[in-house]
Each structure stands twice: as C-alpha cells, then as structure tokens.
Design a protein around this motif. Structure first.
Motif, mmCIF file in Angstrom:
data_model
loop_
_atom_site.group_PDB
_atom_site.id
_atom_site.type_symbol
_atom_site.label_atom_id
_atom_site.label_comp_id
_atom_site.label_asym_id
_atom_site.label_seq_id
_atom_site.Cartn_x
_atom_site.Cartn_y
_atom_site.Cartn_z
ATOM 1 N N MET A 1 0.844 -1.184 0.000
ATOM 2 C CA MET A 1 0.000 0.000 0.000
ATOM 3 C C MET A 1 0.889 1.247 0.000
ATOM 4 N N LEU A 2 0.530 2.193 -0.832
ATOM 5 C CA LEU A 2 1.278 3.443 -0.927
ATOM 6 C C LEU A 2 1.081 4.310 0.314
ATOM 7 N N SER A 3 2.107 5.041 0.663
ATOM 8 C CA SER A 3 1.953 6.048 1.705
ATOM 9 C C SER A 3 1.234 7.244 1.089
ATOM 10 N N LEU A 4 0.749 8.142 1.915
ATOM 11 C CA LEU A 4 0.057 9.328 1.422
ATOM 12 C C LEU A 4 0.999 10.173 0.558
ATOM 13 N N GLU A 5 2.241 10.316 0.980
ATOM 14 C CA GLU A 5 3.217 11.099 0.212
ATOM 15 C C GLU A 5 3.510 10.447 -1.138
ATOM 16 N N SER A 6 3.654 9.123 -1.146
ATOM 17 C CA SER A 6 3.893 8.404 -2.392
ATOM 18 C C SER A 6 2.687 8.516 -3.320
ATOM 19 N N LEU A 7 1.503 8.437 -2.761
ATOM 20 C CA LEU A 7 0.271 8.610 -3.533
ATOM 21 C C LEU A 7 0.249 9.989 -4.196
ATOM 22 N N LYS A 8 0.605 11.001 -3.436
ATOM 23 C CA LYS A 8 0.643 12.363 -3.968
ATOM 24 C C LYS A 8 1.665 12.474 -5.103
ATOM 25 N N GLN A 9 2.815 11.859 -4.939
ATOM 26 C CA GLN A 9 3.837 11.904 -5.974
ATOM 27 C C GLN A 9 3.362 11.231 -7.261
ATOM 28 N N HIS A 10 2.672 10.115 -7.138
ATOM 29 C CA HIS A 10 2.118 9.434 -8.321
ATOM 30 C C HIS A 10 1.127 10.340 -9.050
ATOM 31 N N LEU A 11 0.258 10.993 -8.313
ATOM 32 C CA LEU A 11 -0.743 11.874 -8.913
ATOM 33 C C LEU A 11 -0.080 13.076 -9.585
ATOM 34 N N GLU A 12 0.955 13.622 -8.949
ATOM 35 C CA GLU A 12 1.665 14.764 -9.537
ATOM 36 C C GLU A 12 2.374 14.364 -10.826
ATOM 37 N N ARG A 13 3.008 13.198 -10.834
ATOM 38 C CA ARG A 13 3.702 12.722 -12.049
ATOM 39 C C ARG A 13 2.724 12.482 -13.194
ATOM 40 N N ALA A 14 1.484 12.138 -12.876
ATOM 41 C CA ALA A 14 0.478 11.858 -13.911
ATOM 42 C C ALA A 14 -0.136 13.143 -14.467
ATOM 43 N N HIS A 15 0.214 14.298 -13.890
ATOM 44 C CA HIS A 15 -0.305 15.600 -14.343
ATOM 45 C C HIS A 15 -1.831 15.603 -14.420
ATOM 46 N N HIS A 61 -6.874 8.405 1.800
ATOM 47 C CA HIS A 61 -5.991 7.293 2.171
ATOM 48 C C HIS A 61 -6.326 6.923 3.618
ATOM 49 N N THR A 62 -7.067 5.816 3.794
ATOM 50 C CA THR A 62 -7.433 5.420 5.153
ATOM 51 C C THR A 62 -7.279 3.924 5.346
ATOM 52 N N ASP A 63 -6.839 3.543 6.499
ATOM 53 C CA ASP A 63 -6.796 2.139 6.913
ATOM 54 C C ASP A 63 -6.441 1.174 5.787
ATOM 55 N N GLN A 64 -5.359 1.414 5.129
ATOM 56 C CA GLN A 64 -4.893 0.547 4.041
ATOM 57 C C GLN A 64 -5.892 0.456 2.889
ATOM 58 N N LYS A 65 -6.703 1.506 2.718
ATOM 59 C CA LYS A 65 -7.705 1.525 1.663
ATOM 60 C C LYS A 65 -7.707 2.907 1.018
ATOM 61 N N LEU A 66 -7.920 2.935 -0.289
ATOM 62 C CA LEU A 66 -8.021 4.201 -1.007
ATOM 63 C C LEU A 66 -9.464 4.420 -1.419
ATOM 64 N N LYS A 67 -9.967 5.608 -1.111
ATOM 65 C CA LYS A 67 -11.331 5.962 -1.491
ATOM 66 C C LYS A 67 -11.289 7.096 -2.498
ATOM 67 N N PHE A 68 -12.213 7.059 -3.435
ATOM 68 C CA PHE A 68 -12.403 8.126 -4.399
ATOM 69 C C PHE A 68 -13.543 8.988 -3.882
ATOM 70 N N LEU A 69 -13.288 10.297 -3.788
ATOM 71 C CA LEU A 69 -14.291 11.233 -3.290
ATOM 72 C C LEU A 69 -14.629 12.242 -4.383
ATOM 73 N N ILE A 70 -15.892 12.606 -4.420
ATOM 74 C CA ILE A 70 -16.343 13.668 -5.311
ATOM 75 C C ILE A 70 -17.035 14.704 -4.440
#
Length: 175
Positions: A1-15, A61-70
C-alpha cells in the motif's frame, strides 16, 4: 500500500491537476486536467433553471484503503441557503467551495466510493449518494434527445462520465 506522500507523488507525475491540496488524509485535485493537459470542465448548468453543479475530485488514504471522493456543489439563484467554508464539517473541509461563479453554493455533497469499485458499483454509488438527493431533483428535468429520438438525462450522464473518467485516471496513475 502506498503512503500518502507516495500517492501524492504518483498523482503529480500523472499531471492530473494543476495543484494537489492535502487535508489530513485527503488529496484534493485542484484545477484538474483532461488527459491532453487542458483544463477540465468541472461545471454543468441546467439550461432552464440556471441550477449549476460544480465537481471536485479527491483521494482519501485510510486504513490501508483508497477511497475516491467527489465534492459536489449545487448553486442556484435562491439566496436563502448559501453556505460558506465555515459551515462544512469533517472531510467536507477538504474541498474549497469558494467558486467564482454566479453565487455561493447552496448545497454540498460528498460522494465516497472505493477507488477500485467497478463501473456498475460506482454508478450505483452516484445514484444512492447524489442523484437521489431531493435538492438535486432538477437533474431529472435536464434532458436532451439523442439521435434515436430518446430523451436522456444529460446532466446526470455528464457528471457520471466525468467522474468515472477521473477515477480511472487516478487508478491508472497508481500502476
């Protein structure tokens, strides 16, 4: 599972967005982009009633789970129930509601689903958490006619399609 910082880096790289705002364990995509890098149209307006929907997308990013929010704002010309950022509670505060359009939002909703929910589960989530809200009943009157002469709910379709595309883009950025 990605850390919150790693998740952010992935999203930034994807523009995916011009800026990613962090609020606790939530990453909100500010100024989201289309796949070709142009600004994503996150507003949709009813032609007859002037009701407007604004969308924002986020990952929690919660409890080893990723949620999509709108985050969904609804604005109209009725000034009796304007909301401001100070009236938001909990995770709602992650979303910046100070849009520079007609007026301040009147209603705010957060749709929450597992980031890896399939399309059917996702559309069911939208129906239960958003489209069934009494304040959004105007969406049922926002129809257009397709080439086969059938009415279809164009605002609901636009919200669902745009949201599903962003969810898939976020998923893809994490591969």
């Amino acid at each position: 599972m990605l850390s919150l910082e790693s998740l952010k880096q992935h999203l930034e790289r994807a523009h995916i967005a011009g800026h990613i705002y962090q609020h606790h364990q939530i990453l909100v995509l500010q100024e989201p982009f289309t796949e070709n890098g142009s600004a994503l149209n996150i507003f949709v307006q009813h032609e007859l009633t002037a009701d407007q929907i604004g969308l924002q997308f986020a990952v929690e990013h919660t409890d080893q789970k990723l949620k999509f929010l709108i985050g969904v704002t609804h604005s109209n010309q009725d000034h009796r129930s304007e909301i401001s950022i100070g009236h938001l509670k909990g995770n709602q505060k992650a979303f910046n509601l100070c849009y520079a359009f007609y007026n301040y939002p009147k209603h705010f909703f957060v749709v929450e689903t597992d980031l890896y929910a399939n399309a059917e589960q996702f559309k069911d989530c939208l129906e239960k958490q958003l489209f069934s809200q009494p304040e959004l009943s105007f969406l049922d009157t926002a129809t257009k006619v397709n080439p086969m002469g059938q009415n279809y709910p164009w605002m609901k379709d636009y919200i669902a399609q745009l949201s599903l595309e962003m969810k898939v883009r976020i998923q893809t950025s994490l591969m």
